[in-house]
Design an enzyme around this catalytic site. Structure first.
Site, PDB file in Angstrom:
ATOM      1  N   LYS A   1       0.847  -1.078  -0.046  1.00  0.00           N
ATOM      2  CA  LYS A   1      -0.078  -0.068  -0.032  1.00  0.00           C
ATOM      3  C   LYS A   1       0.914   1.068  -0.150  1.00  0.00           C
ATOM      4  O   LYS A   1       1.962   1.549   0.473  1.00  0.00           O
ATOM      5  CB  LYS A   1      -1.292  -0.084   1.360  1.00  0.00           C
ATOM      6  CG  LYS A   1      -2.278   1.044   1.849  1.00  0.00           C
ATOM      7  CD  LYS A   1      -2.280   1.338   2.827  1.00  0.00           C
ATOM      8  CE  LYS A   1      -2.965   2.523   2.776  1.00  0.00           C
ATOM      9  NZ  LYS A   1      -3.972   3.243   4.113  1.00  0.00           N
TER      10      LYS A   1
ATOM     11  N   THR B   1      -7.901   2.726  13.439  1.00  0.00           N
ATOM     12  CA  THR B   1      -8.122   4.160  14.112  1.00  0.00           C
ATOM     13  C   THR B   1      -9.502   3.569  15.121  1.00  0.00           C
ATOM     14  O   THR B   1      -9.853   3.726  16.368  1.00  0.00           O
ATOM     15  CB  THR B   1      -7.820   5.458  14.426  1.00  0.00           C
ATOM     16  OG1 THR B   1      -7.214   5.665  13.105  1.00  0.00           O
ATOM     17  CG2 THR B   1      -8.329   6.543  14.969  1.00  0.00           C
TER      18      THR B   1
ATOM     19  N   GLY C   1      -7.101   9.299  11.022  1.00  0.00           N
ATOM     20  CA  GLY C   1      -7.494   9.159  12.955  1.00  0.00           C
ATOM     21  C   GLY C   1      -8.766  10.467  13.137  1.00  0.00           C
ATOM     22  O   GLY C   1      -9.410  10.479  13.516  1.00  0.00           O
TER      23      GLY C   1
ATOM     24  N   ALA D   1      -9.504   5.271   5.371  1.00  0.00           N
ATOM     25  CA  ALA D   1      -9.403   6.584   6.225  1.00  0.00           C
ATOM     26  C   ALA D   1      -9.902   7.340   6.456  1.00  0.00           C
ATOM     27  O   ALA D   1     -11.182   6.967   6.276  1.00  0.00           O
ATOM     28  CB  ALA D   1      -8.873   7.426   5.595  1.00  0.00           C
ATOM     29  N   GLY D   2     -10.325   7.854   7.955  1.00  0.00           N
ATOM     30  CA  GLY D   2     -11.505   8.309   8.519  1.00  0.00           C
ATOM     31  C   GLY D   2     -12.869   7.517   8.070  1.00  0.00           C
ATOM     32  O   GLY D   2     -13.737   8.479   9.386  1.00  0.00           O
TER      33      GLY D   2
END
Lengths: 271, 416
Positions: free
Chosen positions: A111, A221, A172, A198-199
């Site tokens: 990645k 996260t 995060g 992400a997110g």
């Protein structure tokens, strides 16, 4: 009639069961890619099991340790490793880290993560395309983390990316699909799997992305900071499966403004 | 109670004493702290003016609990909000600050806590900083490790499991020059995955050389951002040049270092203003160099050899905790290091809220890891810079972090 309906239903179920997606020639049934950073290694195994994940990311810089508890020891063998190049600030550094990963025995998947901003950790699309070109030519299965831009996504596909991984919101942040509309465009226009990365902060957000037609979800996260990590991993699995099933079934009609008019405007037409 | 810093060592000759006393008593005997010395590179940077401007206009007594509550409710913490969080009005709301800080830490760092150890390789110093055990007038055993001694120390530390090392020197360009430090970096890169430096500030080209030798992180403490106070505490040597020190992080980044750290030494001046300036120093650096990594430390004054009475004045644990929570809320992406200047209970507590890095297996003397780690001693070590308050070994620290429900990390870095 009833028998036919039952048969159709069976076919649908069968279709769900063989609903797989392919990366680098490997077939995956799970559409949940689990991150391994930010939480303790003992919990990784439990999280993988509860998540039903077949792919787990890990930072190459994290495996670059001599401590007794190597993260690789905690990852079940049937799980495909997706090493990431976090720590790279340009294409050259990402390429070096990817090669290091191969030497460490982490396989050919990589990645690509290239960040030049320590605050929001947003990916640098331009450098990412450059790194993807080099690594794909070296036989890596490249999954680039990217800001959801259509031209970049096309360039990445041309460069040989096995999938694209647009961010939903900053890493995060747990803010969910802040880039919803742009991810929708990528899903519509790009022929390789679009993996939302992400997110994603909650299972419901993961579900929504899957309903839109994302091929898979990557989360870290949201799980790492949950009160009960394995429980949250399981919740994500169910949400992702639900979203996928909804996508496959074709979402029902949603009325945007008021109810459907009982007197259609086109009712006057005679033919 | 104010600190009494000035101590006359019995070993000082008459001439030295005379000079020392003149420096201490007669401001005209001291050089201009803003004038660069020969060979010091001058950067055209506006960061210093921005930081000092904000600091000078900061009046902590102006903020109310309402301001603090408003700051806590907002998603993005502005400089004004940060000023409120640092003010005395925030002290009664410390638990709320801590709750918010903990959430921010979790988002950016998850449950990880990094562990490192410092290694002092030389304690010669040409500066007279009145609060420091290494100051040139203090009577301590001076030592500079040879490469063989250094390697021995590094082996012992590396065998204990440590993977990140911070190399420190006293500030003597003569006794520990850049070439010597470069050799130390090359050696350290063989034993450790991550090499940081806390040495005297140098020019861009020197930082570039040290980076090529394997170092990637640079820590420089400004000690105090209050120039008037700085001038009274740093009486002699290149450290007296306030702006050259201030720009050190920027030069390190320009020299190719991946990350930099900064801080005031809390207790030397108005700690709220110094905390504000420390964080703004990092804030403006990040805006100018967004690719670099940043971290803040939070050292408080400690007793030193021959002056047991030195203390951090009005920065008690409560205030330190408030500062660290405010740092975390204002700069959620920045690493926060808490050194062994603090006691075990404080470090155990603060890693659950805001800190992301702690030291373990620490000695602030030169060449005494063997004695401390194995109980054996071949020769006398060099004197210590300050007294530490937490003597935990790596193993003890590791277990304690696990017990707090956190994940100790020995390395998450590759040199590229």
């Amino acid at each position: 009639m009833r028998r036919r309906r039952k048969k159709e239903k069976m076919e649908k179920v069968m279709e769900m069961e063989k609903d797989t997606f392919i990366l680098g020639g490997k077939e995956f049934t799970s559409r949940f890619i689990l991150g391994s950073g930010k939480y303790s290694m003992e919990l990784i195994r439990a999280a993988v099991e509860e998540a039903g994940a077949q792919i787990i990311t890990l930072a190459v810089r994290r495996t670059n340790t001599k401590q007794g508890e190597n993260i690789l020891d905690y990852i079940p063998e049937h799980v495909t490793l997706l090493p990431n190049t976090s720590g790279a600030r340009n294409a050259e550094e990402a390429v070096r880290i990817a090669r290091m990963s191969r030497e460490l025995g982490c396989g050919d998947f990589v990645k690509v993560e290239i960040m030049k901003d320590s605050k929001y950790l947003l990916p640098d699309n331009h450098e990412t395309v450059r790194a993807t070109e080099i690594l794909a030519a070296e036989g890596f299965v490249v999954l680039p983390y990217m800001y959801p831009d259509l031209y970049t996504a096309r360039d990445l596909v041309r460069a040989g990316a096995a999938a694209v991984m647009p961010l939903a919101s900053p890493i995060g942040s747990n803010k969910g699909l802040a880039t919803r509309e742009f991810i929708r465009i990528l899903i519509e226009e790009i022929d390789v799997p679009v993996i939302v990365d992400a997110g994603i902060g909650r299972p419901s957000q993961a579900c929504e992305a899957m309903e839109m037609g994302a091929a898979a979800i990557m989360a870290n996260t949201a799980i790492a900071t949950a009160g009960d990590i394995p429980l949250m991993a399981g919740a994500f699995r169910k949400a992702i499966e639900a979203g996928r099933a909804a996508y496959l079934s074709g979402l029902g009609r949603v009325l945007e403004r008021g109810a459907a008019a009982s007197d259609p405007l086109t009712g006057f037409l005679r033919d | 109670m104010e600190n009494e810093f000035l101590v006359d060592a019995e070993t000082l000759g008459e001439e030295a004493l005379l000079k020392k006393h003149r420096l201490e008593r007669d401001p005209s005997a001291r050089t201009d702290p803003t004038a660069y010395m020969e060979g010091m590179e001058v950067l055209a940077s506006d960061i210093r003016d921005k930081v000092l401007g904000e600091m000078e206009s900061y009046d902590p007594s102006r903020y109310t609990q309402e301001d603090v509550r408003r700051a806590l409710q907002k998603e993005d913490c502005s400089i004004e909000d940060f000023k409120a969080l640092l003010s005395p009005a925030a002290e009664p709301l410390l638990e709320e600050l801590a709750q918010r800080a903990k959430r921010e830490t979790g988002k950016h760092f998850g449950n990880t806590v990094y562990i490192f150890t410092p290694l002092y390789i030389a304690n010669y110093c040409e500066n007279y900083c009145v609060y420091c055990g290494y100051n040139c007038y203090n009577d301590i055993v001076r030592k500079r490790l040879t490469m063989e001694e250094m390697e021995k120390e590094m082996k012992i530390i590396s065998d204990s499991g440590i993977e990140e090392i911070l190399l420190l020197t006293g500030e003597s360009r003569r006794m520990s020059d850049v070439d010597y430090i470069g050799e130390a970096c090359k050696l350290a890169a063989r034993y450790f995955r991550n090499v940081g430096l806390e040495i005297y500030p140098v020019n861009v080209e020197d930082y570039r050389y040290l980076h090529q030798c394997g170092a990637d992180y640079v820590t420089v403490f400004q000690e105090t951002y209050d120039l008037k106070q700085y001038e009274k505490l740093h009486l002699l040597g290149h450290k007296r040049v306030f702006p050259y020190r201030f720009d050190a992080q920027e030069r390190a980044i320009l020299g190719g270092m991946r990350g930099v750290a900064a801080s005031a030494l809390l207790g030397l001046s108005d700690f709220r203003k110094d905390a504000l300036a420390s964080a703004l120093h990092i804030y403006y650096l990040q805006r100018k160099y967004p690719h670099a990594e940043y971290s803040l430390s939070c050292p408080r004054l400690r007793p030193i050899a021959n002056n047991e009475g030195i203390h951090p004045v009005d920065v008690h644990e409560t205030q330190l905790c408030q500062i660290l929570c405010a740092y975390r809320i204002f700069l959620p992406y920045v690493g926060i290091t808490v050194s062994s200047r603090e006691q075990k209970h404080f470090r155990d507590g603060i890693v659950r809220i805001a800190a992301t890095k702690v030291s373990a297996g620490v000695s602030t003397g030169v060449g005494d890891h063997e004695e401390k780690y194995t109980g054996e001693q071949e020769q006398e070590g060099g004197g210590e810079q300050f007294e530490i308050a937490d003597v935990r070994s790596l193993n003890a620290m590791y277990q304690d972090i696990v017990r707090e429900g956190l994940q100790p990390v020995l390395n998450e870095y590759v040199y590229v």
